[in-house]
Design a protein around this motif. Sequence first.
Motif, PDB file in Angstrom:
ATOM      1  N   SER A 194       0.828  -1.207   0.000  1.00 30.77           N
ATOM      2  CA  SER A 194       0.000   0.000   0.000  1.00 30.77           C
ATOM      3  C   SER A 194       0.857   1.249   0.000  1.00 30.77           C
ATOM      4  O   SER A 194       0.513   2.246  -0.631  1.00 30.77           O
ATOM      5  N   SER A 195       1.995   1.175   0.679  1.00 34.69           N
ATOM      6  CA  SER A 195       2.875   2.333   0.711  1.00 34.69           C
ATOM      7  C   SER A 195       3.456   2.615  -0.672  1.00 34.69           C
ATOM      8  O   SER A 195       3.508   3.760  -1.121  1.00 34.69           O
ATOM      9  N   LEU A 196       3.853   1.550  -1.346  1.00 35.87           N
ATOM     10  CA  LEU A 196       4.437   1.708  -2.680  1.00 35.87           C
ATOM     11  C   LEU A 196       3.382   2.179  -3.679  1.00 35.87           C
ATOM     12  O   LEU A 196       3.652   3.046  -4.521  1.00 35.87           O
ATOM     13  N   VAL A 197       2.171   1.649  -3.567  1.00 29.16           N
ATOM     14  CA  VAL A 197       1.095   2.068  -4.457  1.00 29.16           C
ATOM     15  C   VAL A 197       0.839   3.563  -4.288  1.00 29.16           C
ATOM     16  O   VAL A 197       0.672   4.299  -5.263  1.00 29.16           O
ATOM     17  N   ASN A 198       0.852   4.023  -3.031  1.00 32.64           N
ATOM     18  CA  ASN A 198       0.658   5.456  -2.778  1.00 32.64           C
ATOM     19  C   ASN A 198       1.787   6.286  -3.358  1.00 32.64           C
ATOM     20  O   ASN A 198       1.560   7.344  -3.940  1.00 32.64           O
ATOM     21  N   THR A 199       3.016   5.815  -3.173  1.00 33.58           N
ATOM     22  CA  THR A 199       4.156   6.573  -3.677  1.00 33.58           C
ATOM     23  C   THR A 199       4.105   6.669  -5.198  1.00 33.58           C
ATOM     24  O   THR A 199       4.420   7.717  -5.764  1.00 33.58           O
ATOM     25  N   LEU A 200       3.677   5.583  -5.841  1.00 28.97           N
ATOM     26  CA  LEU A 200       3.666   5.581  -7.303  1.00 28.97           C
ATOM     27  C   LEU A 200       2.659   6.573  -7.879  1.00 28.97           C
ATOM     28  O   LEU A 200       2.679   6.873  -9.061  1.00 28.97           O
ATOM     29  N   LYS A 201       1.758   7.092  -7.005  1.00 33.55           N
ATOM     30  CA  LYS A 201       0.791   8.085  -7.484  1.00 33.55           C
ATOM     31  C   LYS A 201       1.355   9.502  -7.408  1.00 33.55           C
ATOM     32  O   LYS A 201       0.716  10.441  -7.847  1.00 33.55           O
ATOM     33  N   GLN A 202       2.532   9.656  -6.789  1.00 35.00           N
ATOM     34  CA  GLN A 202       3.071  11.003  -6.556  1.00 35.00           C
ATOM     35  C   GLN A 202       3.543  11.663  -7.849  1.00 35.00           C
ATOM     36  O   GLN A 202       3.874  11.003  -8.819  1.00 35.00           O
ATOM     37  N   ASP A 203       3.603  12.993  -7.769  1.00 32.18           N
ATOM     38  CA  ASP A 203       3.989  13.771  -8.953  1.00 32.18           C
ATOM     39  C   ASP A 203       5.397  13.476  -9.438  1.00 32.18           C
ATOM     40  O   ASP A 203       5.647  13.399 -10.633  1.00 32.18           O
ATOM     41  N   TYR A 204       6.323  13.304  -8.471  1.00 30.31           N
ATOM     42  CA  TYR A 204       7.715  13.132  -8.922  1.00 30.31           C
ATOM     43  C   TYR A 204       7.909  11.823  -9.668  1.00 30.31           C
ATOM     44  O   TYR A 204       8.824  11.674 -10.467  1.00 30.31           O
ATOM     45  N   ILE A 205       7.025  10.867  -9.409  1.00 26.93           N
ATOM     46  CA  ILE A 205       7.080   9.618 -10.159  1.00 26.93           C
ATOM     47  C   ILE A 205       6.622   9.875 -11.592  1.00 26.93           C
ATOM     48  O   ILE A 205       7.218   9.399 -12.556  1.00 26.93           O
ATOM     49  N   ARG A 206       5.572  10.695 -11.709  1.00 24.15           N
ATOM     50  CA  ARG A 206       5.099  11.033 -13.054  1.00 24.15           C
ATOM     51  C   ARG A 206       6.203  11.774 -13.817  1.00 24.15           C
ATOM     52  O   ARG A 206       6.413  11.527 -15.003  1.00 24.15           O
ATOM     53  N   THR A 207       6.891  12.672 -13.116  1.00 23.95           N
ATOM     54  CA  THR A 207       7.996  13.384 -13.757  1.00 23.95           C
ATOM     55  C   THR A 207       9.028  12.389 -14.263  1.00 23.95           C
ATOM     56  O   THR A 207       9.506  12.487 -15.394  1.00 23.95           O
TER      57      THR A 207
END
Lengths: 306, 295
Positions: A194-207
């Motif tokens: 769940s923590s990783l799923v949340n992190t993968l939604k962050q903006d810097y990941i999209r960047t």
Amino acid sequence: MWQYIIKRVLGLIPLVLVVSFVIFMFIHLIPGDPARLIAGKEATYEEVQQIRESLGLEKPLFVQYFDYLKSLLSGDLGYSIQSGAPVSELIGERIMPTLGLTFLSIGWALVVGILLGIISAVFRNKWPDYLGMLTAVSGISLPNFWVGLVLIQLFSVQLGLLPTGGADGWQSYLMPSFALGAGIMAMIARFTRSSLVNTLKQDYIRTGRAKGLGGNAIIFGHALKNSLIPVVTIAGLQFGFLLGGSVVVETVFSFPGLGRLLIDSIQIRDYPVVQAEILLFSLQFILVNLLVDIIYSFLNPKIRYE
Amino acid sequence: MIQTEAITQEQLDKQRQGRLYSFWKEFRKKKPALFSLFFIGFLVIVMIIGPYVVPYDPAAPDYNKLLESPSLQHLFGTDAFGRDILSRLAVGARISLTVSISAVLLGAIVGTVLGLISGYFGKWMDRLIMRICDVLFAFPDLILAIGIVAILGPGLKNVVIAVSFFSIPSFARIVRSATLESKEMLFVEATRSIGASNRRIIWKHIFPETIPTIIVYFTMKVGTAILAAASLSFLGLGAEPSSPDWGAMLSKSRDYIDSAFHLVFFPGLIIFLTVLAFNVLGDGLRDVLDPKTKD
């Protein structure tokens, strides 16, 4: 950093005092006369009186507590009713096997749990995720004593590969640490996912994706480190579960550790040993949570300034 | 004034009814949770009618059938006294589930009251209650329960007390944060401004808001409680070794592990499936009722 550590350690002192007071009261909360409990059923009146005096049971309660703290600080945990040996000695004999078992269990649980969590997060809502999370929810629901008994049946009775109990050689650690770590592995897996799923939604990941980084680079280079921070906290909280579980698992495997000493002592009403063990387990738990807080503040500096 | 109150209450009720319907619409989609709910329902039926429908007397020994492997007559086999294991498990459901559910209920009631007081009144009361929780949290769950049983002595009543003790602080914390949240809501503010007493605000307005959180947490805690109670019985600190309690049935089975594995296998399997059902149901309820805390 040091300031934060010192603040946290000082903040724990009242808690440790209250906890030690509760545990000190343990022997007074048991129905009946503490001196008679310690002397045993067959003791004569004189013997009981002697114990009452030597333990200072006639002094006011707070004086007794103060004496208790003083002797704790000098490493005196009292004497076993059963054998008369110093409790610290009894615990000293048992502590290494339990520590070995505990660290082995949390070690494999962290490695497998984090891996399982990553796989589930990467393949979110696909079959590896469902399989991983089914494993996790099953792991949380398994009674560890049953896992232990099933393992003994499989590997000792049927296959004859591993010893059914004791603590001689590394082979005798395998099954207990599996039974003990399974539940924690499962919690860590769920939390990592769940923590990783949340992190993968962050903006810097999209960047990162936008600038053309591949899936592995994103997960292992960027997301994982940040999502493991909360996992550290959960691992610390689970340590309490591990301490409780060790009592049960050590009983299943006749493992010569602290947990089994606790149960044996309760059964023969060796209260000084029980008291010292509960103190030890609680202090250990408080200490681990302190360490976790410190590691957490190291990983996430924001927390230090709150 | 009175009218305003009446309308608010009516609207609130309607809103809550609507919530129940939309809850069911959402929950129906969660197949594993729905299935778990059916399984738990089945267990509850077994709990009620079990003693009247089991094929064998769970307490009567049959010395011609000691340690028999599973067969058509005895689906789960027989134990060291020739007693039918399936019948014992069915009758034991009553003990194991009653103990765990009442332990969590007791912990939930005390914890909820503490959490409501702590969250609503704040200040020194909040600090005091939270410090008490810190102390309870400083003991590892099962160690706390073992310590309490060591003081009170073994037995099911004491297991209920011991297991309820470690659910108190978690309920208190979770209800406290739900209270803090709903305390700030507009309708609570409005109720206070028309002069409602603290007690009325807490019970009529804040407590209902925290119910979904409590339900989710309750379901999850029942699973933990079943495991804890079974562990205590397994360690010889809970149910009488001769009673058909699920944990107690396992505690003596270790002696027969190389000759009669079914003695170990079936009671453990039932414990596992029951705890699994409560955990999966809890997960499903959380997704629907308390989506904030999801993941």
